[in-house]
Design an enzyme around this catalytic site. Structure first.
Site, PDB file in Angstrom:
ATOM      1  N   GLU A  22      33.967  44.970  47.047  1.00 18.81           N
ATOM      2  CA  GLU A  22      33.979  43.406  46.581  1.00 18.81           C
ATOM      3  C   GLU A  22      32.834  43.274  45.549  1.00 18.81           C
ATOM      4  O   GLU A  22      33.070  42.290  44.644  1.00 18.81           O
ATOM      5  CB  GLU A  22      33.510  42.575  47.957  1.00 18.81           C
ATOM      6  CG  GLU A  22      34.332  42.948  48.833  1.00 18.81           C
ATOM      7  CD  GLU A  22      36.066  42.686  48.496  1.00 18.81           C
ATOM      8  OE1 GLU A  22      36.322  41.947  47.494  1.00 18.81           O
ATOM      9  OE2 GLU A  22      36.977  43.296  49.228  1.00 18.81           O
ATOM     10  N   HIS A  30      33.214  41.934  37.716  1.00 19.07           N
ATOM     11  CA  HIS A  30      34.142  41.403  36.936  1.00 19.07           C
ATOM     12  C   HIS A  30      34.139  40.006  36.611  1.00 19.07           C
ATOM     13  O   HIS A  30      34.430  39.585  35.600  1.00 19.07           O
ATOM     14  CB  HIS A  30      35.717  41.944  37.407  1.00 19.07           C
ATOM     15  CG  HIS A  30      36.523  42.326  36.288  1.00 19.07           C
ATOM     16  ND1 HIS A  30      37.884  42.592  36.874  1.00 19.07           N
ATOM     17  CD2 HIS A  30      36.709  42.231  35.138  1.00 19.07           C
ATOM     18  CE1 HIS A  30      38.757  42.652  35.899  1.00 19.07           C
ATOM     19  NE2 HIS A  30      37.932  42.598  34.673  1.00 19.07           N
TER      20      HIS A  30
HETATM   21 ZN    ZN Z   1      40.018  44.644  45.804  1.00 15.20          ZN
END
Ligand code: ZN
Length: 686
Positions: A469, A475
């Site tokens: 996660e 990201h």
């Molecule tokens: Zn994922």
């Protein structure tokens, strides 16, 4: 009284959110937005500044209001909140279809793309407008008259069919149970499983033990029950759910619904000008063509098959050594796998837990992230309004000390919190009028909570979950893109979105990384090498068999939705059987109706997209192999990954970002190696 959801500037103030104010706030914002769009479209001509900027602003306002509601409903739910949340869902879906059907808006955006100014836009702006036009087109905005009416009807029918498929599956699953008072029948089941079955009976005000077809119950029986007849009974019930073979009521048979879904999706694709539904699905994905996906899957299968054959025969032999006579049947596989695994690795997950205390794991995660991407992560000094005392709020700073991202970290399982783990956006990165909005993420897990004064001790799987996660979070938060539609994970192709998350998982298996993540919570001792070796060896137990199983599902999915002729459920069954003959090394039973419960592709968003699991794994394994070559904590490689992949978000095709980092297109070698599938095997067979 002021409604706090209407004008969220920075962070939401969770404690001020009043359930009664949710629906009015969402209604008001939607009405404001629709009015604003109408007004914007009155302008004589359109530019980024007079259309896209204001559109982004109104989107941002809605998303800032809705994000905390959606989030609270997941992490601190109650009846009032759930009702308010659910009441908003149709409003939001109606709003988004109003926008996607708005032809004038489509034309306005198109005029910007066709204007002279467009060529001067940066890559991110260009991509975000191209993406917008594409989603208008896929939403049917280009269609006229009859076709448009037909298209809208198909959309409606499909959403109805999909929810009926899901409901049938749920009803069929829940309708079956098997009860016993006799603990002897359940021999082999571990204590936790017995407790679970007992609790399940108590919840229904029954005595004894209650087996159901819910996943934890099904898996526990298949994996541990010594009673072979019981395993077969549960297997039979499970693999015939929602079918004509079902032991439970046949009114839940999904056969005709599947037929309709396949036909109507094909029709929808054809109206939009695609050859097949598979082509339509791939339009928004990284994979370029159906052929590319199919040959990718077949290649992976061919390379994995020899190892899978060996794994299957080792399991068979081990079962025979324990006195089993004959061929193993599907209801024996998991049971003997578990026995073989215990025999071979003599290793318990429990042994690892003292090395994975919450503090150590999180500190290690931050340290590794810091080394790789030249950032520092620290708990925020300011008191931030949140939804629980256990939630932490953190800042990510770049090398110059500038804050570039923030996140809420909510690690532990709690009452009224939805299960699973996920990353969600709280605030998007967005630069407008020289103001930069810093991205904020929610990182949510359901890990073992601390007990008393002891720190929480995680299983290795739980550690992997946190890293996964956090990869999604990086990201979202490390992006340098200023256009919100393509910043962070926005605008990233579906089959590439798991790249950063699966990439981060790799660190949980690396000796060098474990030096910082895994230290005994009392003695500070690093995870002993012997224990590490066992854990590492067990990692790839029967991985080729698992690989083939995933490929079987993915190939079936792709061939089904690429097929031009399928009309009947018998044909659907036939395609599945052909795929099994081609891919699987295990036998199945003729009454197995797996497809009637394959909700990923019939009810969920994975239609002609199931391959994405393996596709993204290829990308993440190959990306990580660059670190294996150059040093797993090599800051230069980390910088390259940061600037080529993480910072770029969805501002360009994922393939470009990947090639920028790796200097070439992805290769499947690293995935095979990480899965412990020797490649010499593949060479022998070709
Ligand atoms: Zn994922």
């Amino acid at each position: 009284m002021k409604n706090p959801l209407l004008h969220i500037k920075d962070l939401p103030s969770f404690s001020d959110i009043d359930e009664a104010q949710i629906q009015p706030a969402i209604e008001e914002i939607i009405a404001d937005n629709l009015k604003a769009i109408d007004q914007l479209l009155q302008q004589p001509e359109f530019t980024w500044e007079n259309l896209i900027d204001p559109m982004n602003l109104i989107d941002d306002r809605l998303s800032k209001a809705w994000s905390p509601v959606r989030h609270l409903n997941s992490v601190k739910s109650n009846d009032k909140l759930r009702d308010a949340h659910n009441a908003c869902l149709p409003l939001l879906s109606d709003y988004s279809s109003k926008i996607s059907q708005n032809r004038a808006l489509y034309e306005a955006i198109r005029s910007i793309v066709e204007s002279g100014a467009f060529t001067d836009f940066n890559e991110a702006k260009q991509k975000s407008l191209h993406d917008a036009l594409r989603s208008f087109r896929l939403g049917g905005v280009d269609l006229e008259g009859e076709e448009q009416i037909k298209f809208q009807q198909l959309q409606k029918d499909l959403s109805d069919l999909q929810s009926r498929y899901e409901n049938n599956l749920l009803d069929a699953t829940q309708s079956w149970q098997w009860l016993t008072d006799d603990e002897n029948e359940l021999e082999g089941l571990p204590d936790y499983a017995l407790a679970m079955l007992k609790q399940s009976a108590e919840q229904k005000k029954l005595s004894g033990y209650r087996i159901t077809l819910e996943m934890p119950s099904y898996l526990a029986v298949m994996t541990y029950a010594d009673n072979r007849e019981l395993r077969k009974r549960v297997y039979d019930a499970f693999c015939t759910r929602a079918s004509d073979q079902g032991i439970t009521d046949q009114k839940w048979d999904n056969a005709s619904i599947m037929e309709d879904i396949v036909k109507k999706r094909r029709e929808k694709a054809k109206i939009l000008g695609f050859n097949s539904y598979a082509d339509l699905s791939l339009e928004t994905k990284m994979a370029e063509s159906v052929d590319e996906v199919i040959s990718f899957l077949r290649d992976l299968a061919a390379r994995s098959r020899p190892a899978a054959q060996r794994e299957a025969s080792e399991r068979q032999q081990y079962a025979e050594s324990l006195g089993f006579v004959g061929d193993l049947e599907p209801w024996d596989y998991a049971y003997y796998s578990e026995k073989l695994k215990n025999h071979r690795f003599k290793f318990k997950e429990e042994d690892l837990k003292p090395y994975f205390s919450d503090r150590q794991v999180i500190e290690g995660l931050f340290k590794i992230t810091g080394l790789l991407f030249d950032v520092t992560i620290e708990q925020s000094d300011e008191t931030v309004d949140s939804w629980d005392d256990q939630v932490g709020f953190y800042l990510i700073k770049d090398a110059q000390g500038q804050i570039i991202g923030k996140f809420f970290l909510d690690l532990y399982a709690r009452e009224n919190k939805r299960g699973g783990a996920w990353m969600d956006e709280c605030v998007n990165r967005y630069r407008i009028n020289n103001h930069l909005q810093i991205p904020v993420a929610y990182l949510t897990c359901n890990l073992t909570p601390p007990i008393g004064y002891q720190p929480a001790l995680f299983t290795h799987d739980e550690v992997i979950t946190v890293f996964h996660e956090f990869g999604h979070g990086l990201h979202h938060m490390l992006t340098r893109i200023d256009e919100p539609d393509v910043a962070g994970i926005n605008g990233v192709e579906w089959d590439a979105v798991e790249l950063p998350s699966q990439f981060m998982e790799n660190y949980c298996w690396q000796r060098d990384a474990l030096e910082t993540i895994a230290r005994h919570f009392e003695t500070g001792e690093v995870l002993p090498r012997e224990l590490y070796n066992k854990m590492y060896d067990a990692r790839n137990f029967e991985s080729a068999l698992q690989m083939l199983r995933q490929i079987e599902f993915a190939l079936f999915d792709m061939l089904l939705f690429d097929n031009d002729e399928v009309e009947s459920s018998a044909q659907i069954q036939q395609i599945l059987e052909q795929v099994r003959n081609e891919i699987s090394v295990l036998k199945t039973v003729p009454y197995n109706r797996f497809q009637n419960g394959f909700s990923h592709i019939f009810a969920g968003g994975y239609a002609a997209g199931y391959y994405s699991y393996k596709w993204a794994e290829v990308l993440s394994a190959d990306a990580f192999s660059a670190f294996e070559e150059e040093g797993i904590l090599n800051p230069e490689t980390g910088q390259r990954f940061l600037s080529c992949v993480l910072q770029q978000g969805g501002s360009r095709p994922a393939m470009e970002s990947f090639c920028c980092f790796r200097g070439r297109k992805p290769s499947i070698d690293a995935l095979l190696r990480h899965s412990g599938i020797p490649q010499a095997d593949a060479l022998e067979t070709v």
